[in-house]
Design a protein around this motif. Structure first.
Motif, short mmCIF file in Angstrom:
data_model
loop_
_atom_site.label_atom_id
_atom_site.label_comp_id
_atom_site.label_asym_id
_atom_site.label_seq_id
_atom_site.Cartn_x
_atom_site.Cartn_y
_atom_site.Cartn_z
N MET A 298 -6.02 1.57 6.61
CA MET A 298 -6.58 0.61 5.65
C MET A 298 -6.59 -0.81 6.21
SD MET A 298 -5.02 1.88 1.99
CE MET A 298 -4.91 3.63 1.61
N LEU B 35 -0.46 2.28 -3.64
CA LEU B 35 -1.33 3.45 -3.56
C LEU B 35 -0.61 4.69 -3.06
CD1 LEU B 35 -4.51 1.75 -2.00
CD2 LEU B 35 -4.11 2.33 -4.40
N GLU C 40 -8.65 2.12 -2.97
CA GLU C 40 -8.80 2.10 -1.53
C GLU C 40 -10.00 1.27 -1.09
OE1 GLU C 40 -8.52 5.56 0.86
OE2 GLU C 40 -7.02 6.52 -0.41
N ALA D 298 0.43 5.27 -0.07
CA ALA D 298 -0.12 5.63 1.24
C ALA D 298 1.01 5.89 2.23
CB ALA D 298 -1.01 4.51 1.76
N GLU E 265 -1.80 6.11 6.92
CA GLU E 265 -2.89 5.75 6.00
C GLU E 265 -2.95 4.24 5.76
OE1 GLU E 265 -2.97 9.88 3.33
OE2 GLU E 265 -1.72 8.17 2.73
N SER E 266 -1.80 3.62 5.60
CA SER E 266 -1.81 2.17 5.38
C SER E 266 -2.31 1.45 6.63
CB SER E 266 -0.41 1.67 5.00
OG SER E 266 0.52 1.87 6.05
N TYR F 128 -10.10 -1.87 1.69
CA TYR F 128 -10.94 -1.96 2.89
C TYR F 128 -11.76 -3.25 2.88
CZ TYR F 128 -9.87 2.82 4.36
OH TYR F 128 -9.23 3.94 4.80
N LEU G 146 0.82 -1.21 0.00
CA LEU G 146 0.00 0.00 0.00
C LEU G 146 0.86 1.26 0.00
CD1 LEU G 146 -2.71 -1.05 2.62
CD2 LEU G 146 -2.85 -1.19 0.13
#
Length: 503
Positions: A312, A302, A361, A304, A308-309, A365, A292
């Motif tokens: 997730m 992504l 994203e 991230a 942020e990771s 999730y 991620l």
């Protein structure tokens, strides 16, 4: 078996709260360091290869001391060793918190590893103190808490470092661990039933030797090379020491780990499943955030941040905890073995989704929620299967070995994943997206093997009870506790010599 002195027993709900705090503190500490390892490397001025010892030293120490603390708990009292484990973990946190160079940091992480014994000790205390009908739910909830603490660590690691610095990765667990140790000392009851014997230190040394050789080899293989002389020598030494250890334990009057217990089908089959599950879950925790955080310009990832990771990964944490809470009641209805099969297959679907849909994203999730649901069912059921398969006085050491098997599986899985990902890297560039895809595809296969291995576990028998003290349930058709607490195996499923009551 001998009885400990009578004392006022704490209510089992208060006992559960204390155990939950201690186990969550250990799980929280275990996961805090992983996502910010590059920050620790930069702050301590170490190389990427050297800083990995912050992780390696910790899980080797945990593997060595977990069964020893479990055995000591069975012999001298589970509460006593639970407090010792937490106190030692707090000392390790203090060393790492004040460390200004890598060597002190690693020493602190080794000392923290002694705290790995709190998980099997918690299972043993639950079996000793809880009404039988509440044991599966409580064991499942504690197993779920290990994932909750680990998930919270992944989420909070980034904000803690950003706001206070990396030293607080250890100050925060230190505070929680000290509070847990004090609560355990004053609120937990001591074990009433203690096993006879003493620690066989020769066996402990042999166990430590082959565990260190094996874990050191597989953890360093991606760096040193799987065919390097060092790795091959360590693996060979591990095999030789393991064979000598088994022979020594089989002949010992008071073995550290009873080889007769390890031959029970419910025990070895559950450990086989745990090996595969450990490989999958540790690899996911290590490499999914890495994927991620990779830049989209690399063709995958992504971009991230660490925080942020971690967010997730939150659905996985929540799902593991929630399913862990209800897994005990589900096991009574559907059987723990069936939960392991279903949980393994559900997580296999989640890993397969990583291969085909990791570029948005919302998909991540969904994927982490699916993974968490599967792992929550499987790990909670595994914990219950081990607790149910052995006599009460062997709960600590049996759970400790199961925790060790999970660590070994995690080390092997992480090393295999690292080799696959780094092998796909372009020269001088980041790991290739095809490496992540191949790695998660392999882990999908590992989880399918976990489901197949679970079919070897004996069915849980939920419709009969035997006289082995108040409210003791007959759990396995092949494993029976007859009057006096003797563990026997029966092909027919009837407890030899035991009288049964209708439920």
């Amino acid at each position: 078996m001998r009885q400990s002195p009578t004392e006022r027993r704490t209510g089992h709900r208060s006992t559960f709260a204390v155990l939950a705090l201690g186990v969550a503190a250990f799980a929280f500490l275990q996961s805090l360091v992983n996502p910010v390892l590059p920050t620790v490397q930069a702050e301590l001025g170490s190389s990427q290869t050297d800083v990995t010892w912050v992780l390696t030293a910790n899980f080797i120490a945990a593997s060595v001391f977990t069964p020893i603390l479990g055995r000591l708990g069975d012999m001298t009292g589970k509460k006593r060793m639970f407090v010792v484990g937490l106190g030692t973990m707090a000392l390790g946190c203090l060393l790492s918190a004040v460390a200004t160079d890598l060597s002190v940091m690693i020493i602190g992480r080794v000392v923290q590893g002694v705290g790995g014994g709190v998980l099997p000790l918690a299972f043993g205390i639950i079996r000793d103190e809880f009404p039988q009908r509440e044991v599966p739910g409580a064991v499942g909830a504690i197993a779920g808490l290990t994932a909750l603490g680990g998930g919270v660590g992944l989420i909070l690691a980034g904000p803690i470092v950003d706001a206070f610095g990396y030293h607080w990765l250890f100050w925060v667990p230190l505070i929680v661990t000290v509070l847990s140790a004090l609560a355990a000392q004053f609120l937990l009851p001591e074990s009433r039933a203690l096993s006879a014997g003493s620690i066989n230190w020769i066996s402990a040394a042999l166990l430590s030797g082959w565990l260190v050789g094996l874990l050191l080899a597989v953890s360093q293989a991606p760096t040193w090379g799987w065919s390097s002389p060092s790795v091959l020598a360590l693996l060979a030494a591990a095999v030789v020491l393991a064979v000598v250890w088994v022979v020594a334990e089989s002949r010992a009057e008071h073995p550290l780990i009873d080889m007769t217990m390890m031959r029970i089908r419910a025990v070895w089959a559950t450990n086989l499943v745990t090996l595969a599950l450990g490989a999958a879950v540790y690899s996911a925790l290590g490499f999914l955030p890495q994927l991620l955080q990779a830049s989209p310009s690399d063709g995958h990832g992504l971009g991230a941040s660490v925080t942020e990771s971690g967010l997730m990964m939150l659905p996985q944490t929540v799902a593991v905890f929630v399913l862990g809470l209800v897994a005990g009641r589900m096991a009574l209805r559907f059987g723990s073995r069936n939960l392991v099969v279903v949980g393994s297959l559900v997580s296999a679907v989640g890993f397969l989704l990583v291969v085909v849909a990791h570029d948005s994203e919302w998909a991540i999730y969904l994927i982490t929620a699916v993974n968490g649901a599967g792992f929550g069912l499987a790990f909670s059921a595994v914990a219950n299967l081990i607790v149910a398969a052995v006599p009460a006085h062997q709960t600590g050491v049996a759970s400790g070995i199961n925790a060790n098997v999970r660590t070994i599986g995690g080390a092997v899985g992480a090393a295999l994943m690292a080799s696959i990902v780094s092998g796909a890297a372009t020269t001088g560039g980041p790991p290739g997206g095809s490496g992540y895809a191949t790695g998660f595809l392999v882990l999908t296969g590992v989880l399918v093997l976990s489901a197949l291995a679970a079919l070897l576990i004996p069915e849980v028998r939920r419709d009969s009870r035997i006289h082995n003290g108040p409210d003791v349930e007959m759990r396995h058709p092949e494993v029976a506790l007859v009057p006096g607490g003797t563990l026997v195996e029966s092909e027919s499923g009837s407890p030899p010599g035991g009288r049964q009551n209708e439920p």
